[in-house]
Scaffold this motif. Structure first.
Motif: not given
Ligand code: AMP
Ligand code: ZN
Length: 296
Positions: A239, A260, A119, A163
């Motif tokens: 994240h 993700c 990713c 992903e």
């Protein structure tokens, strides 16, 4: 559970193994890879995710903006070329390989890294963009991680990661991750592979000195689907606005959040064979996953 150390049986379903920590797939296992990946892509399609196929190398300067090399120096693999100076090349040709090891002469500066997670490419590619709605992506890449030891399908130097990614507001990304987890649970139920969902942290270098590791401990942002007590076959990751902030990606005028869901395809092969045995007729057919609340 199947006796998984039986190498003749593994060969019969199409597994070869190289001492470098990389698998060779053919036959029934290779067909299973394709069926699995189609199931992951079907999940991504429920989000109308845009598919990307990125190169093998990723820019070291871009990864450095994330402090990647201080966080994960032990995992990195670099591609390296010889300095093209003719005298240097000639020196190299003298004895290029001795005892199985390449005897490098002068090398060119290294500016790239072999992709460590699929990713990263997406945030680098989308840098500087301003979005007015959530964005969904999917990508698959061969990823490379130096590990302390390697074991076929379970822990490889080169392995295949699929992903599905969301870039949006915190709420959009949280809803995406929760619904994706539902999609993964539905697929796992269809495959009959049992897992335990477990809070996890990324494998930081010198974790006690890493602010990012400590932040993950205090505020868990990574959950793994763990098969057989120790094998993470998928991870669900928030994240925060780390990538949005670093790469100046905005959503509604503020730094975007991202999350993700990552699948280690070889580990799914291992889990399916360990659960259902070496007879491909007993393996799940893997119909496309139900959408479990996906709404792009
Ligand atoms: P991560 O980015 O660490 O969450 O990795 C995503 C997924 O990739 C993991 O859940 C595993 O399924 C897979 N994976 C990670 N490292 C390896 C490895 N060395 N060999 C095979 N699969 C791996
Ligand atoms: Zn990811």
């Amino acid at each position: 559970m199947t006796q998984i150390s039986d190498s003749a049986s593994w060969q019969s379903i199409g597994l070869g193994w190289q001492p470098s920590g990389q698998a060779v797939l053919s036959g029934a296992l290779l067909e299973l890879v394709d069926r699995l990946d189609r199931s992951f892509v079907a999940m991504a399609e429920a989000w109308r995710a845009r598919e990307f196929r990125f190169p093998t190398f990723v820019s070291a300067a871009e990864l450095h903006r994330l402090d990647y090399f201080r966080s994960f120096p032990h995992l990195v693999t670099f591609p390296v070329c010889l300095d093209p100076d003719e005298a240097n090349l000639e020196r190299f040709t003298g004895e290029p390989v001795a005892g199985g090891e390449v005897a490098l002469t002068a090398t060119q500066p290294i500016r790239e890294v072999l992709t460590p997670a699929a990713c990263y490419h997406i945030y680098i590619h989308e840098q500087g963009r301003a979005f007015e709605r959530a964005q969904h992506y999917t990508t698959r890449n061969t990823c490379f991680r130096r590990e302390r030891y390697y074991a076929p399908l379970r822990r490889q130097w080169g392995f295949t990661m699929r992903e599905i990614v969301c870039v949006g507001t915190l709420g959009e990304v949280q809803r995406f991750l929760a619904a994706c987890r539902g999609q993964v649970e539905a697929l796992l139920a269809a495959t009959g592979v049992p897992v335990a969902w477990t809070a996890a942290t990324d494998p930081f270098f010198q974790p006690s000195r890493s602010a990012q590791y400590l932040a993950q401990r205090v505020n868990p942002t990574k959950t793994e689907a763990v098969f057989g007590g120790d094998l993470a076959i998928a991870s669900v990751n928030l994240h925060q606005d780390h990538f949005g902030h670093t790469f100046e990606i905005s959503r509604g005028g503020a730094p975007s959040f991202s999350g993700c869901v990552a699948f280690g395809i070889e580990r799914w092969l291992h889990a399916i064979v360990a659960t259902h045995g070496f007879g491909p007729v007993h393996w799940p057919r893997l119909a496309p996953a139900v959408d479990q609340g996906a709404s792009p």
